[in-house]
Scaffold this active site. Sequence first.
Site, PDB file in Angstrom:
ATOM      1  N   ASP A   1       9.286  91.063  59.893  1.00 41.63           N
ATOM      2  CA  ASP A   1       9.476  92.355  60.658  1.00 41.63           C
ATOM      3  C   ASP A   1      10.797  92.718  61.009  1.00 41.63           C
ATOM      4  OD1 ASP A   1       8.104  94.711  61.798  1.00 41.63           O
ATOM      5  OD2 ASP A   1       8.394  93.547  63.655  1.00 41.63           O
ATOM      6  N   GLY A   2      10.972  93.999  61.148  1.00 39.07           N
ATOM      7  CA  GLY A   2      12.389  94.481  61.563  1.00 39.07           C
ATOM      8  C   GLY A   2      13.107  94.526  60.443  1.00 39.07           C
ATOM      9  N   ASN A   3      12.690  94.888  59.205  1.00 37.72           N
ATOM     10  CA  ASN A   3      13.708  95.096  57.880  1.00 37.72           C
ATOM     11  C   ASN A   3      14.529  96.382  58.136  1.00 37.72           C
ATOM     12  OD1 ASN A   3      13.055  92.517  56.078  1.00 37.72           O
ATOM     13  ND2 ASN A   3      11.023  93.387  56.773  1.00 37.72           N
ATOM     14  N   GLY A   4      13.794  97.481  58.415  1.00 40.48           N
ATOM     15  CA  GLY A   4      14.306  98.553  58.373  1.00 40.48           C
ATOM     16  C   GLY A   4      15.399  98.849  59.351  1.00 40.48           C
TER      17      GLY A   4
ATOM     18  N   ARG B   1      19.397  99.153  58.577  1.00 43.42           N
ATOM     19  CA  ARG B   1      20.228 100.187  59.060  1.00 43.42           C
ATOM     20  C   ARG B   1      21.381  99.734  59.828  1.00 43.42           C
ATOM     21  NH1 ARG B   1      15.292 102.590  58.257  1.00 43.42           N
ATOM     22  NH2 ARG B   1      14.498 101.951  60.316  1.00 43.42           N
TER      23      ARG B   1
ATOM     24  N   HIS C   1      13.513  92.947  51.511  1.00 42.38           N
ATOM     25  CA  HIS C   1      12.774  92.856  52.654  1.00 42.38           C
ATOM     26  C   HIS C   1      12.675  91.426  53.263  1.00 42.38           C
ATOM     27  CE1 HIS C   1      10.822  96.508  54.174  1.00 42.38           C
ATOM     28  NE2 HIS C   1       9.723  96.061  54.579  1.00 42.38           N
TER      29      HIS C   1
ATOM     30  N   THR D   1      17.038  96.197  60.824  1.00 41.79           N
ATOM     31  CA  THR D   1      18.266  95.428  60.479  1.00 41.79           C
ATOM     32  C   THR D   1      19.172  96.104  59.257  1.00 41.79           C
ATOM     33  OG1 THR D   1      16.802  93.218  61.193  1.00 41.79           O
ATOM     34  CG2 THR D   1      18.780  93.018  59.823  1.00 41.79           C
TER      35      THR D   1
END
Length: 398
Positions: free
Chosen positions: A228-231, A235, A224, A233
């Site tokens: 923010d935006g980890n998911g 994918r 992580h 990024t």
Amino acid sequence: MSNPDSWPQLAYEEHIWESSAHFWGVNAEYTNTGLRYAAAIPPQIASQSISGLNASTLRHAEQATMELIRFDQELGSMIANFAPVLLRSESASSSQIENLSASARAIFSAELGLIKSRNAEMIAANTKAMEAAIDLAEEISSGSILKMHEVLMSSQNIHAPGQWRDEPVWIGTNSHSPHGAEYVAPHSARVPELVDDLVLFLQRQDIPPLVQVALVHAQFEAIHPFTDGNGRTGRALAQSTLRHRGITRNVAMPVSAGLLADIDGYHQALTDYRQGKPEAIIQAFSAASLRAVANTRQLVTEITELRNSWNDRFHARKSSNAWAILDLLMTQPVVTAATAAQHLGVKTPNVYPPLKALVEAGVLQSKNEHKLGLFWRSDEVLQAIDRFAKRAGKRSKS
């Protein structure tokens, strides 16, 4: 001592929460200093063996890999024509996992500057991140991951685009404190080294490609590395890894659309991974890939049939620019005169007559958007894309 062939689970270390915020009343408890919480320490995996993985899991991944490759090869250059649609479908599906949904019309319009939905704007940004991920697939590095995130987050000013986080992040509790969280990601000081280790794992060629994609994604989510935006990024990184390993050569296969069919299972698989059980995330990516191929076949068939039906419904001389516009609509179902002219390589005034003719034939619909002028759209193609999203499990809204 653990089995060296098994996948290592995360360790944890204690930290003390120091809040920089100040609350009063019911939130006053969150100003307390000295709250203790456990932050994860993901294992380094660059040289980790996968020999302990279940044989059936590996067979399922191989089956899904072959189906992805076969699909790409069967359609050949034809599938490349659908690359823009599939890229946006993958972006929309990845965003829907984060509870961001919008109609195909809203997403394609947002890319042209018509912002009527914040969700559509964010999904359009995710599409750019996916594009960056594919462009950077040849040589994936820590720098290319930062670039994906920078592109994704560039339209907002809260979270630092393209920078590793320098603060705690956590999942599953209130926004004020990591105390009692379901999962607290590793301390920010650990992030650069963990990402470097992940990149080394990603560069290995001795791991089955789809297995590697799933493990890279799960490890990235465990790290992580951003506020923010980890998911999204993560994918996008999965798409980059698919391209890097040569599974997809022409398009971004909408694997996230496959994951949408079982979001709870996907999240549980990420939890299992953190506990040293990687089979579930590999199974999730394998099943998602097979669903994505079946769903994409149907989308390509529907849009191809639409294009053929236009030949019967529209009549013009062979030299008319309208035919090139019809080809464009298969992958860019919302256009302006400027974007159509740019695609055709002609001056903008030259596209107005064919656009008008296509409206009169019922192939296109037009609407004058305040300050932005006329937009033309193919509702038939947009509806096909929304049906694709519905089959994937995405609930659409304008």
